[in-house]
Design a protein around this motif. Structure first.
Motif, PDB file in Angstrom:
ATOM      1  N   GLU A  47       0.858  -1.181   0.000  1.00 31.13           N
ATOM      2  CA  GLU A  47       0.000   0.000   0.000  1.00 31.13           C
ATOM      3  C   GLU A  47       0.902   1.242   0.000  1.00 31.13           C
ATOM      4  N   PRO A  48       0.715   2.148  -0.947  1.00 32.13           N
ATOM      5  CA  PRO A  48       1.562   3.343  -0.971  1.00 32.13           C
ATOM      6  C   PRO A  48       1.028   4.446  -0.065  1.00 32.13           C
ATOM      7  N   ARG A  49       1.890   5.381   0.247  1.00 34.98           N
ATOM      8  CA  ARG A  49       1.440   6.642   0.818  1.00 34.98           C
ATOM      9  C   ARG A  49       0.885   7.429  -0.369  1.00 34.98           C
ATOM     10  N   ILE A  50      -0.335   7.927  -0.256  1.00 36.08           N
ATOM     11  CA  ILE A  50      -0.982   8.613  -1.367  1.00 36.08           C
ATOM     12  C   ILE A  50      -1.165  10.078  -0.991  1.00 36.08           C
ATOM     13  N   MET A  51      -0.585  10.958  -1.805  1.00 37.25           N
ATOM     14  CA  MET A  51      -0.648  12.399  -1.591  1.00 37.25           C
ATOM     15  C   MET A  51      -1.292  13.025  -2.822  1.00 37.25           C
ATOM     16  N   SER A  66      -8.064   4.490  -4.064  1.00 36.79           N
ATOM     17  CA  SER A  66      -8.222   4.350  -2.618  1.00 36.79           C
ATOM     18  C   SER A  66      -8.942   5.569  -2.058  1.00 36.79           C
ATOM     19  N   ARG A  67      -9.667   5.362  -0.992  1.00 40.02           N
ATOM     20  CA  ARG A  67     -10.325   6.475  -0.280  1.00 40.02           C
ATOM     21  C   ARG A  67      -9.405   7.032   0.807  1.00 40.02           C
ATOM     22  N   HIS A  68      -8.260   6.391   1.002  1.00 40.18           N
ATOM     23  CA  HIS A  68      -7.335   6.786   2.067  1.00 40.18           C
ATOM     24  C   HIS A  68      -6.142   7.521   1.460  1.00 40.18           C
ATOM     25  N   PHE A  69      -6.233   8.840   1.414  1.00 42.28           N
ATOM     26  CA  PHE A  69      -5.139   9.645   0.888  1.00 42.28           C
ATOM     27  C   PHE A  69      -5.071  10.967   1.629  1.00 42.28           C
ATOM     28  N   ASP A  95       8.132   6.329   3.439  1.00 46.80           N
ATOM     29  CA  ASP A  95       7.429   5.157   2.926  1.00 46.80           C
ATOM     30  C   ASP A  95       8.137   4.639   1.685  1.00 46.80           C
ATOM     31  N   PRO A  96       8.212   3.324   1.498  1.00 46.23           N
ATOM     32  CA  PRO A  96       8.893   2.796   0.308  1.00 46.23           C
ATOM     33  C   PRO A  96       8.137   3.074  -0.992  1.00 46.23           C
ATOM     34  N   VAL A 101      -0.678  12.354  -6.845  1.00 40.55           N
ATOM     35  CA  VAL A 101      -1.675  12.619  -7.877  1.00 40.55           C
ATOM     36  C   VAL A 101      -1.729  14.125  -8.059  1.00 40.55           C
ATOM     37  N   GLY A 102      -1.352  14.577  -9.278  1.00 41.59           N
ATOM     38  CA  GLY A 102      -1.238  16.005  -9.495  1.00 41.59           C
ATOM     39  C   GLY A 102      -1.517  16.431 -10.918  1.00 41.59           C
ATOM     40  N   HIS A 103      -0.773  17.457 -11.340  1.00 39.47           N
ATOM     41  CA  HIS A 103      -1.091  18.216 -12.550  1.00 39.47           C
ATOM     42  C   HIS A 103       0.109  18.377 -13.479  1.00 39.47           C
TER      43      HIS A 103
END
Length: 154
Positions: A47-51, A66-69, A95-96, A101-103
């Protein structure tokens, strides 16, 4: 040093309009996001760290995975490559696996900077992702372009 993975995911196709931060995904954009999210789920071993940028279109793109970000203001539409890398503490993230998610043009400029050492106007298509892996080999730090995924090809 263990491997670090940085995945740059551009938001999927969005509606035109104003205000910019409120632009939502089109139906095609939702389909793009779901395809890439399915691909990610089958290829990520952890599971990644999502930013995610605060823009609605990036939030919707990330939600397909994912809903967890984390919503990170510094990843917004005015972000620069340095902002993205500082936000995730690259090249030594906690986190490995980190998924940003960006522009555009920031994601393309960031990929160019990491792979060549120069900021250049590289294009990341709507909904596409670039997966970069940093590792140590024979005492040298290497950056590898692990994958480029276009939602229209999966």
């Amino acid at each position: 040093m263990s491997q670090s993975h940085l995945i740059l995911w551009r938001h999927a196709e969005a509606e035109e309009g104003f205000p910019d931060l409120a632009r939502a995904l089109t139906e095609r954009g939702h389909q793009q996001a779901r395809r890439v999210a399915r691909w990610l789920k089958t290829h990520l071993p952890h599971e990644p760290r999502i930013m995610v940028s605060p823009a609605q279109r990036t939030q919707q793109t990330a939600s397909a995975f994912s809903r967890h970000f984390e919503t990170v203001t510094h990843l917004g539409t005015q972000a620069r490559p340095r902002d993205l890398l500082q936000a995730c503490a690259w090249p030594a993230p906690a986190d490995p696996y980190t998924l940003l998610v960006g522009h555009q043009p920031t994601l393309g400029e960031t990929a160019a900077w990491l792979l060549t050492g120069e900021v250049a106007p590289w294009s990341v298509r709507k909904g596409a992702l670039w997966w970069l892996t940093q590792r140590e080999r024979n005492g040298q730090i290497q950056l590898i372009l692990h994958a480029v995924i276009d939602p229209e090809l999966i």
